[in-house]
Design a protein around this motif. Structure first.
Motif, PDB file in Angstrom:
ATOM      1  N   GLY A 253       0.798  -1.235   0.000  1.00 63.62           N
ATOM      2  CA  GLY A 253       0.000   0.000   0.000  1.00 63.62           C
ATOM      3  C   GLY A 253       0.825   1.276   0.000  1.00 63.62           C
ATOM      4  N   ARG A 254       2.146   1.129   0.096  1.00 56.47           N
ATOM      5  CA  ARG A 254       2.968   2.339   0.209  1.00 56.47           C
ATOM      6  C   ARG A 254       3.068   3.113  -1.103  1.00 56.47           C
ATOM      7  NH1 ARG A 254       4.086  -0.952   4.134  1.00 56.47           N
ATOM      8  NH2 ARG A 254       5.003  -0.260   6.098  1.00 56.47           N
ATOM      9  N   THR A 255       3.220   2.422  -2.219  1.00 56.31           N
ATOM     10  CA  THR A 255       3.331   3.190  -3.476  1.00 56.31           C
ATOM     11  C   THR A 255       1.995   3.853  -3.820  1.00 56.31           C
ATOM     12  OG1 THR A 255       3.054   1.122  -4.709  1.00 56.31           O
ATOM     13  CG2 THR A 255       5.278   1.950  -4.498  1.00 56.31           C
ATOM     14  N   ALA A 256       0.893   3.207  -3.441  1.00 62.01           N
ATOM     15  CA  ALA A 256      -0.417   3.842  -3.651  1.00 62.01           C
ATOM     16  C   ALA A 256      -0.526   5.104  -2.794  1.00 62.01           C
ATOM     17  CB  ALA A 256      -1.543   2.869  -3.315  1.00 62.01           C
ATOM     18  N   THR A 257      -0.035   5.029  -1.568  1.00 64.62           N
ATOM     19  CA  THR A 257      -0.044   6.190  -0.679  1.00 64.62           C
ATOM     20  C   THR A 257       0.847   7.295  -1.240  1.00 64.62           C
ATOM     21  OG1 THR A 257      -0.404   4.727   1.203  1.00 64.62           O
ATOM     22  CG2 THR A 257       0.394   6.937   1.700  1.00 64.62           C
ATOM     23  N   LEU A 258       1.964   6.875  -1.809  1.00 66.06           N
ATOM     24  CA  LEU A 258       2.914   7.826  -2.383  1.00 66.06           C
ATOM     25  C   LEU A 258       2.289   8.637  -3.518  1.00 66.06           C
ATOM     26  CD1 LEU A 258       5.881   8.724  -2.217  1.00 66.06           C
ATOM     27  CD2 LEU A 258       6.462   6.838  -3.744  1.00 66.06           C
ATOM     28  N   ALA A 259       1.306   8.058  -4.173  1.00 67.17           N
ATOM     29  CA  ALA A 259       0.670   8.748  -5.294  1.00 67.17           C
ATOM     30  C   ALA A 259      -0.248   9.884  -4.835  1.00 67.17           C
ATOM     31  CB  ALA A 259      -0.130   7.743  -6.135  1.00 67.17           C
ATOM     32  N   ASP A 260      -0.578   9.913  -3.539  1.00 67.54           N
ATOM     33  CA  ASP A 260      -1.480  10.954  -3.033  1.00 67.54           C
ATOM     34  C   ASP A 260      -0.652  12.158  -2.581  1.00 67.54           C
ATOM     35  OD1 ASP A 260      -4.509  10.926  -1.235  1.00 67.54           O
ATOM     36  OD2 ASP A 260      -3.063  12.554  -1.177  1.00 67.54           O
ATOM     37  N   ARG A 261      -0.875  13.269  -3.244  1.00 66.26           N
ATOM     38  CA  ARG A 261      -0.079  14.475  -3.030  1.00 66.26           C
ATOM     39  C   ARG A 261      -0.081  14.930  -1.563  1.00 66.26           C
ATOM     40  NH1 ARG A 261      -1.380  19.454  -3.130  1.00 66.26           N
ATOM     41  NH2 ARG A 261      -3.543  18.955  -3.565  1.00 66.26           N
ATOM     42  N   VAL A 262      -1.245  14.858  -0.911  1.00 66.89           N
ATOM     43  CA  VAL A 262      -1.351  15.294   0.486  1.00 66.89           C
ATOM     44  C   VAL A 262      -1.028  14.138   1.443  1.00 66.89           C
ATOM     45  CG1 VAL A 262      -2.898  16.244   2.250  1.00 66.89           C
ATOM     46  CG2 VAL A 262      -3.092  17.022  -0.119  1.00 66.89           C
ATOM     47  N   GLY A 263      -1.572  12.974   1.124  1.00 65.17           N
ATOM     48  CA  GLY A 263      -1.468  11.843   2.048  1.00 65.17           C
ATOM     49  C   GLY A 263      -0.081  11.249   2.163  1.00 65.17           C
ATOM     50  N   ARG A 264       0.766  11.483   1.147  1.00 64.20           N
ATOM     51  CA  ARG A 264       2.070  10.818   1.120  1.00 64.20           C
ATOM     52  C   ARG A 264       2.974  11.205   2.283  1.00 64.20           C
ATOM     53  NH1 ARG A 264       4.089  14.372  -3.924  1.00 64.20           N
ATOM     54  NH2 ARG A 264       2.855  12.836  -5.057  1.00 64.20           N
ATOM     55  N   GLN A 265       2.727  12.358   2.902  1.00 66.81           N
ATOM     56  CA  GLN A 265       3.602  12.757   4.009  1.00 66.81           C
ATOM     57  C   GLN A 265       3.551  11.764   5.173  1.00 66.81           C
ATOM     58  OE1 GLN A 265       2.292  16.514   5.977  1.00 66.81           O
ATOM     59  NE2 GLN A 265       0.615  16.486   4.520  1.00 66.81           N
ATOM     60  N   ALA A 266       2.498  10.953   5.217  1.00 67.81           N
ATOM     61  CA  ALA A 266       2.425   9.924   6.265  1.00 67.81           C
ATOM     62  C   ALA A 266       3.596   8.949   6.147  1.00 67.81           C
ATOM     63  CB  ALA A 266       1.102   9.177   6.175  1.00 67.81           C
ATOM     64  N   LEU A 267       4.161   8.831   4.944  1.00 67.89           N
ATOM     65  CA  LEU A 267       5.278   7.905   4.737  1.00 67.89           C
ATOM     66  C   LEU A 267       6.604   8.432   5.300  1.00 67.89           C
ATOM     67  CD1 LEU A 267       4.503   6.687   1.101  1.00 67.89           C
ATOM     68  CD2 LEU A 267       4.028   5.502   3.245  1.00 67.89           C
ATOM     69  N   ARG A 268       6.595   9.673   5.784  1.00 66.14           N
ATOM     70  CA  ARG A 268       7.799  10.166   6.471  1.00 66.14           C
ATOM     71  C   ARG A 268       7.957   9.516   7.851  1.00 66.14           C
ATOM     72  NH1 ARG A 268       6.312  16.367   6.563  1.00 66.14           N
ATOM     73  NH2 ARG A 268       6.364  16.919   4.362  1.00 66.14           N
ATOM     74  N   CYS A 269       6.879   8.962   8.347  1.00 72.03           N
ATOM     75  CA  CYS A 269       6.814   8.510   9.749  1.00 72.03           C
ATOM     76  C   CYS A 269       7.977   7.592  10.114  1.00 72.03           C
ATOM     77  CB  CYS A 269       5.494   7.797  10.004  1.00 72.03           C
ATOM     78  SG  CYS A 269       5.371   7.106  11.666  1.00 72.03           S
ATOM     79  N   ILE A 270       8.581   7.863  11.286  1.00 77.10           N
ATOM     80  CA  ILE A 270       9.667   7.011  11.783  1.00 77.10           C
ATOM     81  C   ILE A 270       9.200   6.191  12.991  1.00 77.10           C
ATOM     82  CG2 ILE A 270      11.542   8.402  10.827  1.00 77.10           C
ATOM     83  CD1 ILE A 270      11.875   9.704  13.593  1.00 77.10           C
ATOM     84  N   ARG A 271       7.891   6.089  13.193  1.00 76.89           N
ATOM     85  CA  ARG A 271       7.314   5.206  14.228  1.00 76.89           C
ATOM     86  C   ARG A 271       7.795   5.543  15.641  1.00 76.89           C
ATOM     87  NH1 ARG A 271       5.225   4.448   9.769  1.00 76.89           N
ATOM     88  NH2 ARG A 271       5.254   2.494   8.607  1.00 76.89           N
TER      89      ARG A 271
END
Lengths: 475, 244
Positions: free
Chosen positions: A300-318
């Motif tokens: 689901g990460r590349t799909a998330t990456l395609a979302d201009r606003v939502g992709r910042q969630a992938l910066r998360c370092i947990r």
């Protein structure tokens, strides 16, 4: 491929319903309040020590954004570096594929038991359950993960998955499941029981499975940070190490890692530096595991990456700082979110990884927030969580269509607000509510107003609005 | 008059439910030499729609705001939340422009634009202040409201414990997650009562409606009063316990 993404737990009700049960659990409420209040204060002190904290946050966000924008380049660079140092890289597009790769690797080693380093990625894909189904027992070695696993429980926090348990409950779990149970519920006794239980596993098990906090693309070095040293045991003693890593965990180079090794411990455990930082690059003869497999997970990460606003969630370092400051999380706990990713980050990450607009439970998560913004304020990589929450709410609304009672009411309100004259008529109609009031307050409204008046009075709308007064006096 | 030409953006909740707050802003700003207008074409900033996910309904409201408030030196709103919506969200919905750029929350306008902290107010009550989330974190008003309150004669300011915790309002959150919202409210009310204050003040009537609704339901006797009403109150024209 395909099937349901196990990032959310099957059968969990939508957030308001799950929260209902959690709010009534007095032990949970007390544990959470105590734990989150303590860690909030400690984090604030740890962060206040660094004069350049805001610059570190900006740097962390910028590095992650660069990685996300050039993921194709960095992934290939990482694969080449890991391979050059004797590791084997596998690519998994979803949970099912990742689980199959890992199970096949474990079987190839002839193992029926593996030790595990605490890992969000393997929890996200339900690896333990998949291994179990394939006849392999996975032993969690992080103390809190062990408590959750032995209690047949679910995690409720990213860093402290057993945050909802107190020591008496932990003693009971250990007594049921350990050959040498703890003498009492004193922390020292509980830790000693866990230590004895785990030592046997570390010395006997041939295969370890880990996640990764970071992977340095330049050198193929994988990094795990932890507090207990149990991770270090897993990463060094077994013959074979399998690491499952979300593909956004890359940092380009070692100087970039320096930024995150400052941001993560202070945000996470409120420590200047975490006790154990393990780094390995492929395999090193005579030192540590002889075989190393790196499974790069999309899910689901590349799909998330395609979302201009939502992709910042992938910066998360947990780091879980957002959980610890969240007023909603503090009261409902993590299990109400129905995902291994609870709290504010879970509310924006889980629905995106699920990527199914018709999944009711996932659709309820972006609404599990008062938009107070405390999460954004502490996020070490500056994820604007409120922005993503309202963005995802927009997607939920779009998917539900225009015929829900809420959509109809919102459309009517928008039509009313679009014209000041209509708005004024509505004000006058609303002021009739004063006839329902006693002493200027209303205590009972019909549904959906009853959701408000169940616990709160509502003021009666006065006879004269400000605009009517203005027109009378100043117009 | 020679003072700045200020448009009062009352916000829909204050215009409709709390007209006394809007009158207080008017009185206060005129006392400080501003020329105040209330453009009657104004309605709502669109925050409820936007925050609930109805972005298409919020957009025309943002466009209308830009038109209605374009011709003034400043726009002042007695709400951190609505001013935040305008400044932080409107640009993404309908672009930026003079109305958006000149919009201020009341305490920002008083301290930053007019350069005053002592507004000549008199309010002889024990008061605690709740910094609402959007004024605190979206606008960053900091301790401007506290500086204003400290200069009010007769006012005994007591610190609110855990002040920066959300009260649980959150717009439609209070309905969609009513139970969690109530759990947050319960803790906020406990903190308010621990101060022994007679009056809880804040810069947002929406949050005050929430906390006040709880305090009223439990018959705590604590009143919620908007910051503008505290600051507008003088010895000659003191705040009178209006119906709330």
């Amino acid at each position: 491929m395909g099937g349901r993404n196990p990032v959310t737990w099957l059968g969990t009700p939508s957030f308001p319903k799950a929260a209902h049960d959690a709010l009534g659990d007095t032990q949970l409420r007390r544990n959470l309040r105590k734990a989150t209040t303590t860690i909030r204060g400690k984090r604030a002190s740890a962060v206040a020590e660094l004069a350049d904290w805001e610059r570190l946050r900006a740097a962390g966000a910028a590095i992650k954004d660069d990685v996300l924008a050039n993921l194709d380049t960095y992934l290939v660079r990482l694969e080449e570096a890991v391979t050059a140092r004797g590791g084997v890289v596998h690519w998994a597009r979803d949970a099912e594929e990742a689980n199959r790769i890992v199970l096949d690797l474990v079987r190839a080693e002839g193992a029926d038991e593996v030790v595990k380093v605490k890992s969000m990625a393997t929890a996200e894909i339900g690896l333990n359950e998949a291994l179990e189904a394939g006849g392999v027992r996975a032993v969690e070695t992080d103390l809190a993960e062990l408590i959750v696993q032995l209690g047949d429980d679910r995690p409720s926090h990213i860093l402290v998955p057993a945050i909802h348990r107190n020591r008496a409950e932990i003693r009971d779990v250990f007594r049921r499941r350990m050959a040498e149970p703890p003498a009492s519920d004193e922390p020292g006794d509980l830790a000693e029981a866990a230590r004895r239980h785990l030592r046997r596993k570390f010395l006997a098990t041939k295969v370890a499975i880990s996640g990764a906090n970071f992977a340095v693309a330049d050198t193929g070095s994988v990094v795990v940070v932890e507090s207990e040293g149990n991770g270090r045991m897993c990463l060094t003693l077994p013959e074979t190490l399998i690491t499952v890593m979300g593909l956004e965990k890359i940092v380009p180079s070692w100087p970039d890692l320096e930024v995150f090794l400052q941001l993560l411990p202070r945000s996470s455990t409120a420590e200047r530096m975490n006790p154990y930082t393990s780094v390995w690059s492929g395999v090193t003869p005579g030192d540590g595991p002889r075989r190393f497999h790196l499974v790069l997970l999309d899910n689901g990460r590349t799909a998330t990456l395609a979302d201009r606003v939502g992709r910042q969630a992938l910066r998360c370092i947990r780091c879980s700082a957002c959980l610890n400051v969240c007023p909603v999380y503090e009261r409902t706990g993590g299990q109400a979110y129905g995902s291994v990713y609870p709290g504010p980050i879970g509310a924006i990450l889980a629905p995106q990884l699920v990527d199914d607009p018709h999944d009711e439970q996932a659709a309820s998560l972006p609404y599990a927030s008062s938009l107070c913004g405390a999460c954004y304020e502490v996020c070490p990589v500056r994820i604007n969580i409120p922005e993503v929450l309202t963005h995802l709410r927009g997607k939920v609304v779009e998917a539900k269509g225009k015929r829900t009672p809420e959509a109809v009411a919102m459309a009517a309100a928008a039509w009313m607000f679009a014209d000041a004259r209509r708005y004024e008529v509505a004000q006058k109609a609303g002021s009739l509510s004063r006839f329902l009031a006693r002493d200027g307050r209303i205590s009972h409204l019909p549904w959906p107003g009853s959701k408000w008046t169940s616990s709160r009075d509502v003021p009666a709308v006065p006879k004269e609005s400000f605009r009517a007064w203005w027109r009378r006096n100043r117009g | 008059m020679t003072g700045p030409r200020v448009a009062l953006f009352a916000t829909c909740i204050t215009d409709t439910v709390y007209p006394e707050t809007a009158k207080a802003v008017l009185r206060l700003l005129e006392r400080l030499g501003c020329e105040v207008d209330f453009p009657l074409a104004q309605t709502c900033c669109g925050q409820m729609h936007f925050n609930t996910g109805y972005h298409d309904h919020a957009r025309p409201l943002a466009q209308a705001y830009a038109e209605v408030f374009a011709g003034y030196d400043y726009v002042v709103a007695p709400s951190g939340s609505c001013a935040g919506m305008v400044r932080e969200i409107h640009p993404g919905l309908a672009g930026t422009g003079p109305a958006v750029e000149r919009t201020y929350e009341l305490s920002e306008f008083l301290v930053d634009v007019l350069g005053v902290t002592d507004v000549g107010a008199y309010f002889p009550h024990r008061v605690t202040y709740h910094p609402t989330c959007h004024s605190l974190r979206m606008l960053g008003v900091g301790d401007r409201p506290l500086a204003l309150l400290r200069a009010v004669r007769g006012l005994e300011l007591v610190e609110l414990p855990q002040a920066e915790q959300c009260c649980g309002f959150g717009g439609t959150f209070a309905l969609k997650n009513a139970e969690t919202s109530t759990a947050m409210l319960a803790d906020k009310m406990r903190c308010v009562q621990d101060t022994g204050a007679q009056v809880l003040t804040a810069g947002d009537n929406s949050c005050l409606m929430h906390i006040g609704g709880g305090l009223s339901r439990l018959r705590t006797g604590v009143r919620t009063v908007h910051l503008a009403e505290v600051l507008a109150s003088t010895e000659e024209e003191p705040w009178a316990a209006a119906t709330r």
